[in-house]
Design an enzyme around this catalytic site. Sequence first.
Site, mmCIF file in Angstrom:
data_model
loop_
_atom_site.group_PDB
_atom_site.id
_atom_site.type_symbol
_atom_site.label_atom_id
_atom_site.label_comp_id
_atom_site.label_asym_id
_atom_site.label_seq_id
_atom_site.Cartn_x
_atom_site.Cartn_y
_atom_site.Cartn_z
ATOM 1 N N GLY A 295 0.844 -1.205 0.000
ATOM 2 C CA GLY A 295 0.000 0.000 0.000
ATOM 3 C C GLY A 295 0.871 1.245 0.000
ATOM 4 N N ARG B 298 0.987 -5.115 -5.069
ATOM 5 C CA ARG B 298 1.177 -6.269 -4.181
ATOM 6 C C ARG B 298 1.392 -7.443 -5.126
ATOM 7 N NH1 ARG B 298 -0.653 -3.924 0.587
ATOM 8 N NH2 ARG B 298 -2.538 -2.691 0.450
ATOM 9 N N ASP C 186 5.603 -4.858 6.138
ATOM 10 C CA ASP C 186 6.052 -6.204 6.492
ATOM 11 C C ASP C 186 6.243 -7.127 5.267
ATOM 12 O OD1 ASP C 186 6.098 -8.217 8.990
ATOM 13 O OD2 ASP C 186 5.046 -9.170 7.315
ATOM 14 N N THR D 167 4.229 2.701 5.866
ATOM 15 C CA THR D 167 2.829 2.251 5.830
ATOM 16 C C THR D 167 2.001 3.122 6.760
ATOM 17 O OG1 THR D 167 1.280 0.517 6.512
ATOM 18 C CG2 THR D 167 3.479 0.374 7.454
ATOM 19 N N ASP E 101 -0.399 2.231 8.316
ATOM 20 C CA ASP E 101 -0.867 1.427 9.453
ATOM 21 C C ASP E 101 0.031 1.582 10.685
ATOM 22 O OD1 ASP E 101 -2.695 0.529 7.610
ATOM 23 O OD2 ASP E 101 -1.654 -1.365 7.223
ATOM 24 N N ASP F 87 2.342 -0.248 11.674
ATOM 25 C CA ASP F 87 2.457 -1.518 12.393
ATOM 26 C C ASP F 87 3.844 -2.156 12.286
ATOM 27 O OD1 ASP F 87 2.197 -2.066 9.712
ATOM 28 O OD2 ASP F 87 0.748 -3.689 9.945
ATOM 29 N N ARG G 164 -5.511 -1.984 8.769
ATOM 30 C CA ARG G 164 -5.411 -3.445 8.621
ATOM 31 C C ARG G 164 -5.660 -4.104 9.974
ATOM 32 N NH1 ARG G 164 -3.487 -6.128 4.195
ATOM 33 N NH2 ARG G 164 -2.424 -4.296 3.410
HETATM 34 O O1 F6P Z 1 -1.653 -1.309 4.505
HETATM 35 C C1 F6P Z 1 -2.258 -0.121 4.160
HETATM 36 C C2 F6P Z 1 -3.729 -0.330 3.930
HETATM 37 O O2 F6P Z 1 -4.278 0.901 3.524
HETATM 38 C C3 F6P Z 1 -4.522 -0.919 5.101
HETATM 39 O O3 F6P Z 1 -4.814 0.047 6.080
HETATM 40 C C4 F6P Z 1 -5.726 -1.476 4.401
HETATM 41 O O4 F6P Z 1 -6.277 -2.544 5.135
HETATM 42 C C5 F6P Z 1 -5.151 -1.967 3.095
HETATM 43 O O5 F6P Z 1 -3.938 -1.252 2.886
HETATM 44 C C6 F6P Z 1 -6.042 -1.772 1.901
HETATM 45 O O6 F6P Z 1 -5.436 -2.360 0.804
HETATM 46 P P1 F6P Z 1 -5.926 -2.153 -0.698
HETATM 47 O O7 F6P Z 1 -5.538 -0.757 -1.111
HETATM 48 O O8 F6P Z 1 -5.196 -3.191 -1.452
HETATM 49 O O9 F6P Z 1 -7.406 -2.293 -0.685
#
Ligand code: F6P
Length: 319
Positions: free
Chosen positions: A11, A72, A103, A125, A127, A129, A171
């Site tokens: 992300g 990803r 991660d 990120t 998040d 985390d 997340r």
């Molecule tokens: O890891 C960053 C994040 O924005 C999370 O907070 C969320 O769960 C996820 O990515 C969403 O991913 P995507 O953009 O693939 O829907």
Amino acid sequence: MQKIAVLTSGGDAPGMNAGVRAVVRTAIYHGLEVVGIRRGYAGLLDGDMKPMPIESVGDIIQRGGTCLYTARCLEFLTEDGQRRGYERLQELGVEGLIVFGGDGSFRGAQKLHHLGIKTIGVPSTIDNDIGACDANIGFDTAVQTAIEAIDKIRDTATSHERTYVIEVMGRSAGHIALAAGLAGGAESVLVPEVPYKLEDVVAKLQRGVARGKKHSIIIVAEGAGSGAEVGRYIEQHTGYDTRVTVLGHVQRGGAPSAADRVLASRLGAHAVELVLKGVSGHMAATHHGELTSVPFDEVFRAERKPSRAVYELADILSI
Ligand code: F6P
């Protein structure tokens, strides 16, 4: 070492551009050539790359998103994918790789490190985390974005005397929720790290209304449950006029805050210094404000949990 590569993966996070700019300019300052790999590990496997001269990173420090694009990449989770990625870098004469991400991105970087490429990760990120460091690039901006939205929702919540449930990203972590909940004066904050009962949330709301509160804000981290379900439960058990807002990807965009630009610039430059010193399989980090590096294995073991004291403070201040 003559040539390094840089990619952004997973992300996106506001501040990634500032970090890429720091990598390119620090590398050129030290006489290195830089290759930009587009779309993370997917671009590495497809050969989607470009040379990054000094001007390629002009006018990006203030921009959200990532000029290198991101993805990803499932294929890079396989041994075959990792070996092909390694071979691509070998063909290009790339000896060092800087990876901006979280991660999953670091796990890919660690594989390349084991195959013989000098890799450094930069924690990026929203998040927040990734543990073993003070902060992750993008978190500060995402919280600011969430707060701006929450303040706006509070205006209309006040006018209509409503209860609002606001679901935020993160997340499986509750960092955005807790920071936004405390800074936004939320009545309750639900995070995955702390068990909660919706009946307690309802009881607190009802106590507030009995004291004369006209509106309430409940923040739900996406990892703690669904905002829609929490909203439905509240409405069914109180009869209060309740609305639900999912902030979603708006939290990942926008110009990076000054704090994220500073962090990304420091970590991006530090990552280059580290590969030049021969460090590999590490994350560039700040610890108590000082630059350091942490082996990936330690990063994977470290767990960053929202502070219990901050959680309790948010609860006390919103009685
Ligand atoms: O890891 C960053 C994040 O924005 C999370 O907070 C969320 O769960 C996820 O990515 C969403 O991913 P995507 O953009 O693939 O829907």
